[in-house]
Enzyme design. Structure first.
Site, PDB file in Angstrom:
ATOM      1  N   HIS A 257      -0.768  35.607  30.290  1.00  0.00           N
ATOM      2  CA  HIS A 257      -1.011  35.111  31.631  1.00  0.00           C
ATOM      3  C   HIS A 257       0.249  34.491  32.229  1.00  0.00           C
ATOM      4  O   HIS A 257       1.235  34.254  31.522  1.00  0.00           O
ATOM      5  CB  HIS A 257      -2.128  34.064  31.631  1.00  0.00           C
ATOM      6  CG  HIS A 257      -3.498  34.647  31.410  1.00  0.00           C
ATOM      7  ND1 HIS A 257      -3.960  34.997  30.163  1.00  0.00           N
ATOM      8  CD2 HIS A 257      -4.503  34.930  32.289  1.00  0.00           C
ATOM      9  CE1 HIS A 257      -5.190  35.480  30.271  1.00  0.00           C
ATOM     10  NE2 HIS A 257      -5.539  35.447  31.551  1.00  0.00           N
TER      11      HIS A 257
ATOM     12  N   LYS B  97      -1.033  28.783  34.333  1.00  0.00           N
ATOM     13  CA  LYS B  97      -2.374  28.646  33.768  1.00  0.00           C
ATOM     14  C   LYS B  97      -2.420  27.405  32.880  1.00  0.00           C
ATOM     15  O   LYS B  97      -1.537  27.191  32.051  1.00  0.00           O
ATOM     16  CB  LYS B  97      -2.742  29.895  32.960  1.00  0.00           C
ATOM     17  CG  LYS B  97      -4.171  29.904  32.448  1.00  0.00           C
ATOM     18  CD  LYS B  97      -4.519  31.261  31.852  1.00  0.00           C
ATOM     19  CE  LYS B  97      -5.939  31.286  31.292  1.00  0.00           C
ATOM     20  NZ  LYS B  97      -6.950  30.987  32.326  1.00  0.00           N
TER      21      LYS B  97
END
EC number: 1.17.1.8
Length: 257
Positions: A142, A146
């Site tokens: 990701h 995040k």
């Protein structure tokens, strides 16, 4: 003031976290859906009572883990159906919510670790395949903004894989590692190794790697922008009222056998 959980012909939606990275495309998606009506967009400083004043029947929670349980509890207490795209919903938090829903049997709540239909299918396929392979590990990748690791999708996938392998009578993947002071082998989630990568340029990606004698199967899903989640968000909003109680995972709304 309490509203009935009966669903009108056109659900009236309030979005919490409407100015966030998921909230902004969700606002556009709901506004573009002819069978849904967007009645409220709330930020972190807006009082939850705004939902009631707007006459919402459905709440879409796209906030943060610390705020989400309070938001959902408020909506359920007032008879509103809820779709949750916020991470951090542990077993304990879901148990508390389930007990609250016992007092509101007509209310539906969907908690979706991932709204991407492709991602949900990939996790389901991985769980089916995991019973046929000796080894399985997950790599989730990701963007560096995040806040949680492993991702909710990876945790959900690991849980599905573990359940599938247990049903098939399989144990954990073989691993001779005895010395790993820096945690190079990754997190252990329900007995499945999960490795988290955070890298600028990524959005949301996951690989499930399955290995057996002489072969490897890789099941990978890539989401290149948050538009990938909007069909699942709309599916959740359109379905949640017809599924009273708590559903965990968008796969609960798909016909996956």
């Amino acid at each position: 003031m309490t509203f009935s959980a009966e669903t009108p012909s056109r659900p009236r939606v309030a979005i919490l976290g409407a100015s966030g990275k998921m909230g902004r495309p969700a606002v556009e998606a709901v506004e573009s859906a002819a069978d849904l009506e967007l009645v409220a967009q709330l930020g972190s400083s807006d009082p939850l009572e705004t939902i009631l004043e707007a006459g919402a029947t459905h709440v879409l929670d796209l906030t943060v883990p610390d705020a989400s349980p309070q938001n959902v509890a408020f909506a359920v207490e007032h008879g509103l159906h809820v779709v949750v795209g916020t991470s951090g919903w542990s077993d304990d938090r879901r148990a508390v919510l389930s007990r609250q829903l016992d007092s509101h049997p007509q209310v539906g709540v969907l908690i979706a670790p991932n709204f991407s239909v492709g991602s949900v299918l990939a996790s389901a396929f991985a769980a089916q395949a995991a019973r046929y392979f000796e080894s399985v590990e997950i790599v989730e990748m990701h963007h560096p903004d995040k806040v949680d690791a492993p991702s909710g999708t990876a945790v959900r996938t690991a849980g599905l894989i573990a359940a599938s392998r247990a049903e098939a009578g399989l144990g954990s993947s073989p691993d001779a590692t005895t010395h790993d002071p820096d945690g190079a082998r990754g997190a252990l989630v329900d007995g499945v190794r999960v490795h988290a990568v955070r890298l600028r340029g990524l959005v949301a990606h996951q690989e499930v790697m399955l290995g057996g004698p002489g072969e490897q199967l890789v099941i990978r899903h890539d989401a290149f922008d948050r538009g990938a989640y909007m069909p699942g968000v709309l599916l959740g909003l359109r379905t949640v009222a017809s599924r009273p109680g708590l559903t965990y995972g968008l796969d609960g709304y798909l016909d996956l056998g």
